[in-house]
Design a protein around this motif. Sequence first.
Motif, PDB file in Angstrom:
ATOM      1  N   VAL A   1     -34.366  19.618 -32.693  1.00  0.00           N
ATOM      2  CA  VAL A   1     -33.141  20.347 -33.024  1.00  0.00           C
ATOM      3  C   VAL A   1     -33.480  21.630 -33.768  1.00  0.00           C
ATOM      4  CG1 VAL A   1     -31.592  18.376 -33.090  1.00  0.00           C
ATOM      5  CG2 VAL A   1     -32.922  18.964 -35.121  1.00  0.00           C
ATOM      6  N   ALA A   2     -32.664  22.664 -33.523  1.00  0.00           N
ATOM      7  CA  ALA A   2     -32.890  23.939 -34.205  1.00  0.00           C
ATOM      8  C   ALA A   2     -32.566  23.774 -35.678  1.00  0.00           C
ATOM      9  CB  ALA A   2     -32.001  25.007 -33.582  1.00  0.00           C
ATOM     10  N   PRO A   3     -33.292  24.481 -36.537  1.00  0.00           N
ATOM     11  CA  PRO A   3     -32.972  24.394 -37.962  1.00  0.00           C
ATOM     12  C   PRO A   3     -31.627  25.055 -38.237  1.00  0.00           C
ATOM     13  CG  PRO A   3     -34.591  26.096 -37.575  1.00  0.00           C
ATOM     14  CD  PRO A   3     -34.394  25.399 -36.268  1.00  0.00           C
ATOM     15  N   LEU A   4     -31.069  24.724 -39.400  1.00  0.00           N
ATOM     16  CA  LEU A   4     -29.807  25.326 -39.821  1.00  0.00           C
ATOM     17  C   LEU A   4     -29.943  26.844 -39.873  1.00  0.00           C
ATOM     18  CD1 LEU A   4     -26.960  25.071 -41.067  1.00  0.00           C
ATOM     19  CD2 LEU A   4     -28.068  24.820 -43.295  1.00  0.00           C
ATOM     20  N   LEU A   5     -31.002  27.287 -40.528  1.00  0.00           N
ATOM     21  CA  LEU A   5     -31.235  28.732 -40.651  1.00  0.00           C
ATOM     22  C   LEU A   5     -32.648  29.035 -40.193  1.00  0.00           C
ATOM     23  CD1 LEU A   5     -30.220  31.524 -41.962  1.00  0.00           C
ATOM     24  CD2 LEU A   5     -31.646  30.864 -43.906  1.00  0.00           C
ATOM     25  N   ARG A   6     -32.800  30.045 -39.379  1.00  0.00           N
ATOM     26  CA  ARG A   6     -34.138  30.471 -38.975  1.00  0.00           C
ATOM     27  C   ARG A   6     -34.230  31.991 -39.087  1.00  0.00           C
ATOM     28  NH1 ARG A   6     -36.519  28.138 -33.646  1.00  0.00           N
ATOM     29  NH2 ARG A   6     -37.608  26.806 -35.150  1.00  0.00           N
ATOM     30  N   LEU A   7     -35.151  32.440 -39.942  1.00  0.00           N
ATOM     31  CA  LEU A   7     -35.390  33.879 -40.105  1.00  0.00           C
ATOM     32  C   LEU A   7     -36.717  34.207 -39.460  1.00  0.00           C
ATOM     33  CD1 LEU A   7     -34.536  34.212 -43.924  1.00  0.00           C
ATOM     34  CD2 LEU A   7     -32.976  34.306 -41.971  1.00  0.00           C
ATOM     35  N   ARG A   8     -36.741  35.286 -38.704  1.00  0.00           N
ATOM     36  CA  ARG A   8     -37.991  35.706 -38.080  1.00  0.00           C
ATOM     37  C   ARG A   8     -38.187  37.207 -38.260  1.00  0.00           C
ATOM     38  NH1 ARG A   8     -39.070  31.404 -38.590  1.00  0.00           N
ATOM     39  NH2 ARG A   8     -39.630  29.763 -37.128  1.00  0.00           N
ATOM     40  N   GLY A   9     -39.298  37.547 -38.882  1.00  0.00           N
ATOM     41  CA  GLY A   9     -39.722  38.945 -38.953  1.00  0.00           C
ATOM     42  C   GLY A   9     -38.757  39.873 -39.664  1.00  0.00           C
ATOM     43  N   LEU A  10     -38.094  39.375 -40.730  1.00  0.00           N
ATOM     44  CA  LEU A  10     -37.155  40.240 -41.446  1.00  0.00           C
ATOM     45  C   LEU A  10     -37.907  41.361 -42.169  1.00  0.00           C
ATOM     46  CD1 LEU A  10     -34.382  38.064 -43.113  1.00  0.00           C
ATOM     47  CD2 LEU A  10     -34.464  39.109 -40.849  1.00  0.00           C
ATOM     48  N   THR A  11     -37.415  42.567 -42.011  1.00  0.00           N
ATOM     49  CA  THR A  11     -37.994  43.711 -42.733  1.00  0.00           C
ATOM     50  C   THR A  11     -36.890  44.447 -43.462  1.00  0.00           C
ATOM     51  OG1 THR A  11     -37.706  45.136 -40.804  1.00  0.00           O
ATOM     52  CG2 THR A  11     -39.849  44.066 -41.052  1.00  0.00           C
ATOM     53  N   LYS A  12     -37.284  45.059 -44.576  1.00  0.00           N
ATOM     54  CA  LYS A  12     -36.321  45.871 -45.334  1.00  0.00           C
ATOM     55  C   LYS A  12     -37.093  46.872 -46.191  1.00  0.00           C
ATOM     56  CE  LYS A  12     -32.324  46.970 -47.186  1.00  0.00           C
ATOM     57  NZ  LYS A  12     -31.170  47.391 -46.384  1.00  0.00           N
ATOM     58  N   SER A  13     -36.707  48.130 -46.083  1.00  0.00           N
ATOM     59  CA  SER A  13     -37.340  49.153 -46.923  1.00  0.00           C
ATOM     60  C   SER A  13     -36.302  49.827 -47.788  1.00  0.00           C
ATOM     61  CB  SER A  13     -38.009  50.213 -46.042  1.00  0.00           C
ATOM     62  OG  SER A  13     -38.974  49.612 -45.224  1.00  0.00           O
ATOM     63  N   PHE A  14     -36.707  50.145 -48.992  1.00  0.00           N
ATOM     64  CA  PHE A  14     -35.901  51.017 -49.855  1.00  0.00           C
ATOM     65  C   PHE A  14     -36.687  52.309 -50.003  1.00  0.00           C
ATOM     66  CE2 PHE A  14     -34.885  46.684 -51.255  1.00  0.00           C
ATOM     67  CZ  PHE A  14     -33.529  46.688 -51.069  1.00  0.00           C
TER      68      PHE A  14
END
Lengths: 267, 412
Positions: free
Chosen positions: A16-29
């Motif tokens: 089963v798929a997980p509740l939340l799945r994050l992949r490769g999140l990027t963020k720049s300030f």
Amino acid sequence: MSAQTQAGAATAPAPVAPLLRLRGLTKSFGAVQAMRGADLDVAAGEVVALVGDNGAGKSTLIKAVTGVQPADGGTIEMDGVPVSIKAPQDSAALGISAVYQDLALCDNLDVVANLFLGQESQRNGKVLDEIAMEKESRRLLDRLAVKTLRSVRSEVGALSGGQRQTVAIARSMLGDPKLVILDEPTAALGVSQTAQVLELVKRLRSEGIGVIIISHNLADVFQVADRIVVLRLGAVTGEWTAAPENRQAVVGAITGADIENGDEVTP
Amino acid sequence: MSTAPASPAPAFGPGDDTKEEHHRPSLADAGRKLLEGEMGSLRVIIVLAIIWTIFALANDRFLTAVNLSNLALQIAAVGTISVGVVLVLLLGEIDLSVGAVSGLAASVMAVLSVKNGWNPYLAIIAALGVGMAIGIFQGTMSTRLVIPSFVVTLAGLLMWQGAQLKVLGDTGTVNLSEPAITNIAGTFLAPWVGWLVAIAAIVGIVGSALLNLQRRRAAGLEAESMLGLIIRTGAATVAIIVAVVVLNSDRGVPLALTILVGIVVVMNFVLTKTRFGRHIYAVGGDAEAARRAGVRVAALRTTVFALASTFAALGGIIAASRLLAVNQSSGGSDLLLLSIAGPVVAGVSLFGGRGTVWAALLGALVIGSISNGMDLLALQSSVKFMVTGGVLLLAVSLDAVARQRRQARGRA
Ligand SMILES: Nc1ncnc2c1ncn2[C@@H]1O[C@H](COP(=O)(O)OP(=O)(O)O)[C@@H](O)[C@H]1O
Ligand SMILES: [Mg+2]
């Protein structure tokens, strides 16, 4: 190294798929890269602790999930379905709620108004249902075993740090969330109330709610979490079960002493 | 924070928050509340009582029915504009264009109705529409481009003043004789109609207070004491009866005052009983917290600016109706300053999130009384300006002190 055997998807590749799945999140300030491809899975009824040094990108990660500061790149899936989270309303609609490190309460409003802000109860169409909200507020705060709040009609700005923290936590429990994110929830709390919050986290788990908890207190983390994920310089450098023998390894990963292992961990 | 308190904490709970225990209401307590602005309306009523006493002693014409009737007419326009100003101030923003918008809207109405021969009602609606459009424009500029509302509305002030000159053209002054327009400020309710309105208001106030009390008791929630309720509703009842008696002994309750009070009542309901109102306070208290809670901050701000400009337009129409003319200085002079000073004097915080819309009415009464009283004493403009300025400064100081005390107490 033995410590990293739990790394990656070591916790049995569930169909089963997980509740939340994050992949490769990027963020720049500007020039600062706060997240450089962060990956994270959280299952329903699982408590994941997110740890890391100051500035590792923990708060940035959760703000990306809640839409307060949407990520620049990467994907978010809920129950296996890709979702777009561009604003706080989006995450709220998906059943994600959060307690922010900087609390984010309106000092000029009372406890009830803060608890229900953005999801006020209404009756007869468009009129605020103060009575329903006040009753529900009491129920919530009782559940959090808050004994010190004299009136739910006190202005939040007049409360102590601990009381404000409890209000913020109670806020995140409102309206049947599927995933609760707690960013340093016990920072302003005393010993007994910290224990209550940790109890609450366990209760959320038993109700099948996914929990991400950020804390600097490793004792708390090892007590309550199922899995410990270490974030360093905006990327996940490893994850461990909350077995006591992993403590050294986690500390090493946080400080970077263990960095050569962390680097190998890729999904 | 958690490990600090020196007081012997009870065994349970964080122990850092016993300050609310042992709370005996005392005179000192009431004084503190007054100072900290928790009873903003009561504070301004005391100020008003002082002002009225002074002017009544100085001139025996001040408290006559005729003069109080005139006062009611004088404050209707500025009070209406102030309703919009209150909304904007609650957001922690400011609108410097309300005076200019009121002048432009009045000019649009006058020119369409007198020069272009429009149906007067259509001309009024067009003027209100111009106000709303300006508000939407200014709100959108401020929120989308993230320009401080101070700057956008300052630019607006100049632009709408220019537009007013353009609309009026070379005639300069337009005299109004159309009954539909002049009746707004020229109508006085027949005595029995005044009483009917008063009785409806009293029944509404007492009824809703009792209903609320009964609901809260039925739900097992802490409710206001019966004595408190009687004092509160009793005071309102007496005020309404006295006002109607006084106004009826002159020409009757002015329609314009009824409109203003009606607007205040409706907006008070919106602010305290609806989600929209709750969100205005939330954004004024902490815009980021409100945003994270899912409030659509930009849309809310734009809506509030639209409302403020619409109320400004309505205020301009009422002023034109009273003066029977619109000219190039309509909406100019000290109108803007007084429409902002009123709510601030009456306890609306310039820092956002605190105050009620009743401050529009009470503030206009305070400012209007000062102006009216000094006119009776035939004081010069120089004195009038300085006294009004002094009262405003005093009120703003009280607001600032209240804020500092709250901060000192709240986050000890
Ligand atoms: N709004 C912002 N503007 C600029 N830089 C930011 C902002 N938020 C976070 N950062 C930077 O991003 C990095 C990660 O911050 P944060 O996520 O708050 O770390 P943590 O919560 O793990 O302590 C830090 O270098 C921080 O200075
Ligand atoms: Mg942080």
